[in-house]
Enzyme design. Structure first.
Site, PDB file in Angstrom:
ATOM      1  CB  SER A 132      -0.913  -0.005   1.238  1.00 12.96           C
ATOM      2  OG  SER A 132      -1.630   1.205   1.326  1.00 12.96           O
ATOM      3  CG  HIS A 150      -3.625  -1.396  -2.402  1.00 11.81           C
ATOM      4  ND1 HIS A 150      -4.688  -2.195  -2.755  1.00 11.81           N
ATOM      5  CD2 HIS A 150      -4.119  -0.488  -1.522  1.00 11.81           C
ATOM      6  CE1 HIS A 150      -5.774  -1.792  -2.127  1.00 11.81           C
ATOM      7  NE2 HIS A 150      -5.461  -0.753  -1.370  1.00 11.81           N
TER       8      HIS A 150
END
Length: 230
Positions: free
Chosen positions: A10, A34
């Site tokens: 992320s 992500h």
């Protein structure tokens, strides 16, 4: 026995002062990235953007997966199509009435369409179009901020989605997002998602450089699961 683990870091939780170093290292170790896009309305936070994806693309050719936490998915979907973001994951809660059109629009551009289920949203809400999806993301924390409480019961949705896929021959990948770290590796791994989104507590904050952080993450995974990380 080694096991390939599809890790999707992320990027909202990375250290921006080490941006190039971290992306360059992760290029050799991960399957995708992500990217959280928040509009300050769907969740009370602002985060990354299509522009950020364009900048990151200068350093990587790995698949980019955008996680939309927005009140107007139509506006953001078109922007992501324009920059050819490979995977566009929309909030299931905000696409009722436009889901088929948006999924068709993404597929017509040669891209992959996904949806994200927040903790309170059941799998049954996406059944009308589940056969069209390339990815389903299960949130195991409340969305919008890093460091939220892990909601273990959300892993039941992964089991449900896997059973539906096997029964009906659906092709979507199952992704989990939220608090993937030492404390939860075992129970998450047992639920058997296809993709693990990992952020601050599970990777970027483990050490002061990405090389050491990655080694620590792998060691924690192997210790918790008894599986060799490949």
């Amino acid at each position: 026995m080694s096991e390939h683990i599809h890790i999707s870091p992320s990027l909202m939780t990375m250290d921006l002062d080490q941006f190039k170093e971290q992306i360059t290292f992760l290029n050799d170790h991960v399957d995708s990235f992500h990217i959280d896009i928040m509009d300050g309305h769907f969740v009370p936070n602002l985060s990354l953007s299509p522009w950020f994806i364009e900048q990151t693309r200068k350093l990587t050719h790995k698949e980019m997966s955008a996680h939309l936490m927005v009140t107007d998915p139509t506006f953001w979907v078109q922007q992501l199509i324009d920059i050819k973001c490979e995977v566009i994951c929309m909030p299931a809660e905000n696409i009722n009435g436009i889901a088929f059109r948006l999924i068709d629009q993404i597929h017509a551009a040669g891209l992959k369409a996904g949806v994200v289920l927040n903790p309170e949203t059941p799998v049954r809400d996406i059944l009308p179009y589940i056969d069209m999806l390339d990815k389903v993301t299960i949130m195991t924390v409340d969305p919008g901020f890093a460091g939220q409480r892990f909601l273990v019961r959300m892993l039941d949705k992964i089991t449900e989605l896997r059973a539906l896929r096997e029964e009906h021959g659906y092709h979507y990948l199952i992704e989990m997002d939220g608090s993937t770290n030492k404390a939860h590796w075992k129970v998450i791994h047992d639920s058997n998602p296809d993709i693990y989104v990992i952020g601050r507590s599970g990777l970027f904050n483990l050490a002061n450089n990405i090389h050491s952080s990655w080694e620590m993450m792998v060691a924690e995974f192997e210790s918790a699961t008894g599986q060799k990380f490949a």
